[in-house]
Design a protein around this motif. Structure first.
Motif, mmCIF file in Angstrom:
data_model
loop_
_atom_site.group_PDB
_atom_site.id
_atom_site.type_symbol
_atom_site.label_atom_id
_atom_site.label_comp_id
_atom_site.label_asym_id
_atom_site.label_seq_id
_atom_site.Cartn_x
_atom_site.Cartn_y
_atom_site.Cartn_z
ATOM 1 N N GLY A 140 45.689 -124.078 1.246
ATOM 2 C CA GLY A 140 44.961 -125.319 1.459
ATOM 3 C C GLY A 140 45.862 -126.434 1.984
ATOM 4 N N ILE A 141 47.078 -126.534 1.448
ATOM 5 C CA ILE A 141 48.017 -127.570 1.905
ATOM 6 C C ILE A 141 48.437 -127.324 3.350
ATOM 7 C CG2 ILE A 141 50.351 -128.497 1.574
ATOM 8 C CD1 ILE A 141 49.971 -128.065 -1.427
ATOM 9 N N ILE A 142 48.675 -126.066 3.684
ATOM 10 C CA ILE A 142 49.091 -125.730 5.054
ATOM 11 C C ILE A 142 48.020 -126.143 6.060
ATOM 12 C CG2 ILE A 142 49.541 -123.804 6.625
ATOM 13 C CD1 ILE A 142 50.947 -122.400 4.308
ATOM 14 N N TYR A 143 46.770 -125.868 5.754
ATOM 15 C CA TYR A 143 45.686 -126.222 6.666
ATOM 16 C C TYR A 143 45.412 -127.721 6.659
ATOM 17 C CZ TYR A 143 44.391 -121.419 7.768
ATOM 18 O OH TYR A 143 44.411 -120.134 8.243
ATOM 19 N N TYR A 144 45.507 -128.354 5.495
ATOM 20 C CA TYR A 144 45.210 -129.784 5.406
ATOM 21 C C TYR A 144 46.262 -130.628 6.130
ATOM 22 C CZ TYR A 144 44.289 -134.379 3.389
ATOM 23 O OH TYR A 144 44.021 -135.721 3.227
ATOM 24 N N ASP A 145 47.554 -130.295 5.915
ATOM 25 C CA ASP A 145 48.640 -131.058 6.537
ATOM 26 C C ASP A 145 49.081 -130.476 7.873
ATOM 27 O OD1 ASP A 145 48.746 -132.991 4.624
ATOM 28 O OD2 ASP A 145 50.437 -132.155 3.520
ATOM 29 N N ASN A 146 48.440 -129.386 8.296
ATOM 30 C CA ASN A 146 48.784 -128.733 9.567
ATOM 31 C C ASN A 146 50.281 -128.421 9.645
ATOM 32 O OD1 ASN A 146 48.282 -127.622 12.087
ATOM 33 N ND2 ASN A 146 48.545 -129.578 13.161
ATOM 34 N N ILE A 147 50.756 -127.671 8.646
ATOM 35 C CA ILE A 147 52.182 -127.366 8.515
ATOM 36 C C ILE A 147 52.475 -125.989 9.105
ATOM 37 C CG2 ILE A 147 54.097 -127.055 6.895
ATOM 38 C CD1 ILE A 147 52.488 -128.746 4.905
ATOM 39 N N GLU A 148 53.562 -125.900 9.856
ATOM 40 C CA GLU A 148 54.055 -124.605 10.321
ATOM 41 C C GLU A 148 55.137 -124.151 9.335
ATOM 42 O OE1 GLU A 148 55.340 -124.783 14.334
ATOM 43 O OE2 GLU A 148 53.370 -125.357 15.128
ATOM 44 N N LEU A 149 54.713 -123.434 8.341
ATOM 45 C CA LEU A 149 55.594 -123.081 7.226
ATOM 46 C C LEU A 149 56.257 -121.736 7.459
ATOM 47 C CD1 LEU A 149 56.614 -123.789 4.361
ATOM 48 C CD2 LEU A 149 54.618 -122.564 3.471
ATOM 49 N N ILE A 150 57.595 -121.730 7.338
ATOM 50 C CA ILE A 150 58.358 -120.479 7.370
ATOM 51 C C ILE A 150 58.750 -120.182 5.926
ATOM 52 C CG2 ILE A 150 60.356 -119.269 8.305
ATOM 53 C CD1 ILE A 150 60.359 -121.236 10.628
ATOM 54 N N LEU A 151 57.975 -119.359 5.291
ATOM 55 C CA LEU A 151 58.142 -119.098 3.864
ATOM 56 C C LEU A 151 59.139 -117.965 3.634
ATOM 57 C CD1 LEU A 151 56.876 -120.171 1.198
ATOM 58 C CD2 LEU A 151 55.367 -118.172 1.279
ATOM 59 N N ASP A 152 60.146 -118.241 2.804
ATOM 60 C CA ASP A 152 61.071 -117.193 2.372
ATOM 61 C C ASP A 152 60.451 -116.549 1.134
ATOM 62 O OD1 ASP A 152 63.139 -115.588 1.511
ATOM 63 O OD2 ASP A 152 64.711 -117.046 1.950
ATOM 64 N N LEU A 153 59.633 -115.535 1.370
ATOM 65 C CA LEU A 153 58.838 -114.958 0.286
ATOM 66 C C LEU A 153 59.680 -114.396 -0.855
ATOM 67 C CD1 LEU A 153 55.949 -114.517 -0.578
ATOM 68 C CD2 LEU A 153 55.989 -112.292 0.570
ATOM 69 N N PRO A 154 60.798 -113.694 -0.589
ATOM 70 C CA PRO A 154 61.599 -113.195 -1.719
ATOM 71 C C PRO A 154 62.068 -114.299 -2.670
ATOM 72 C CG PRO A 154 62.254 -112.074 0.280
ATOM 73 C CD PRO A 154 61.310 -113.172 0.692
ATOM 74 N N LYS A 155 62.448 -115.455 -2.125
ATOM 75 C CA LYS A 155 62.891 -116.548 -2.989
ATOM 76 C C LYS A 155 61.730 -117.139 -3.779
ATOM 77 C CE LYS A 155 67.012 -118.037 -0.466
ATOM 78 N NZ LYS A 155 67.687 -119.163 0.229
ATOM 79 N N VAL A 156 60.579 -117.253 -3.145
ATOM 80 C CA VAL A 156 59.409 -117.768 -3.852
ATOM 81 C C VAL A 156 59.010 -116.813 -4.969
ATOM 82 C CG1 VAL A 156 56.973 -118.381 -3.631
ATOM 83 C CG2 VAL A 156 58.591 -119.055 -1.847
ATOM 84 N N VAL A 157 59.014 -115.517 -4.678
ATOM 85 C CA VAL A 157 58.694 -114.511 -5.694
ATOM 86 C C VAL A 157 59.709 -114.568 -6.831
ATOM 87 C CG1 VAL A 157 58.528 -112.034 -6.168
ATOM 88 C CG2 VAL A 157 57.468 -112.987 -4.111
ATOM 89 N N LEU A 158 60.999 -114.731 -6.478
ATOM 90 C CA LEU A 158 62.038 -114.839 -7.502
ATOM 91 C C LEU A 158 61.783 -116.036 -8.405
ATOM 92 C CD1 LEU A 158 64.732 -114.033 -8.794
ATOM 93 C CD2 LEU A 158 65.901 -115.353 -6.997
#
Length: 266
Positions: A135-153
């Protein structure tokens, strides 16, 4: 001969604990989300409301967030794992109370009750994370490069710490009821002391050195490094959080193993 082999070969007899845990999970879902107004919706609205409030307040005070360009994403990267820790620790601490009547059945143990609440809480928060961040990505129109392993950690650290703290509190709150009030007082300032709305680097010395021992600092820092590729959280030490969670979980489990029958009767 066949009857003697049945306990070892019958597939339904191999995993009685899994069936029990599954039944407890469905009971938890029905009790927690099936009978309250809005059910699961309120679980999503709580972090959304917190993020929105922080975004409005701080966007009026400062022009840009401490990291990146989106206030909502900055606060979400800290608030979501923080709320996961609080929710898991609270639900695990209430495991004996929640499943008190079921613990007298031969096939149900306090470990089953803890695992069921832990698994369901992790699933719910993973879903909340996807919904809120999308929802935040679409609302703020963000081009997010997510480091998924760190987020999962980060979320694994939050879940593990919540499990450890919850197990210890499960014993302490049943053994010493006054501990519930003491713990509520202790946790109130955590929101301010976990760098949810500021960066760890902005804290002046020597307070920064003292604050480092707050394990939530490491969880929030790991999460932020996963959301922002330019953010280097060099102060983060996942091993510290893992050891603290393991010690609390081991001690809490040992105490519950010894006292759970007496505690369940209180």
């Amino acid at each position: 001969m066949m009857q003697a082999l049945l306990p070892q070969t019958h597939p339904l007899r191999r995993m009685p604990a899994l069936r029990t845990i599954g039944a407890l999970i469905f009971r938890e879902m029905s009790t927690s989300y099936g009978k309250s107004p809005g059910g699961f919706i309120w679980t999503v609205l709580e972090p959304v409301g917190g993020i929105a409030l922080l975004t409005i307040i701080f966007s009026l005070a400062v022009r840009v967030p401490p990291i990146g360009s989106s206030f909502a994403l900055f606060y979400a990267s800290g608030l979501l794992p923080f709320m996961m820790f609080l929710d898991i620790s609270r639900k695990i601490a209430q495991s004996l109370s929640f499943s008190k009547q079921l613990l007298f059945y031969p096939g149900v143990t306090f470990v089953d009750a803890i695992i069921a609440r832990f698994v369901l809480a992790c699933m719910i928060h993973a879903l909340v994370f996807v919904i809120v961040v999308t929802g935040i990505i679409y609302y703020d129109n963000i081009e997010l490069i997510l480091d998924l392993p760190k987020v999962v950690l980060a979320f694994l650290m939050a879940a593990g710490l919540g499990l450890g703290v919850g197990c210890m509190n499960c014993f302490l709150m049943r053994r010493f009821p006054v501990w519930a009030n003491i713990w509520a007082i202790i946790t109130r300032p955590l929101f301010l002391l976990s760098c949810i709305f500021i960066s760890f680097e902005s804290i002046p010395m020597p307070f920064r050195d003292y604050l480092w021992f707050n394990p939530l600092i490491h969880i929030v820092g790991t999460s932020r490094s996963g959301f922002y590729s330019t953010y280097r959280a060099g102060y983060v030490e996942p091993l510290y959080v893992a050891l603290l969670a393991a010690v609390l979980f081991g001690a809490g489990l040992a105490l519950l193993t010894k006292w759970h029958r007496d505690l369940a009767q209180r």
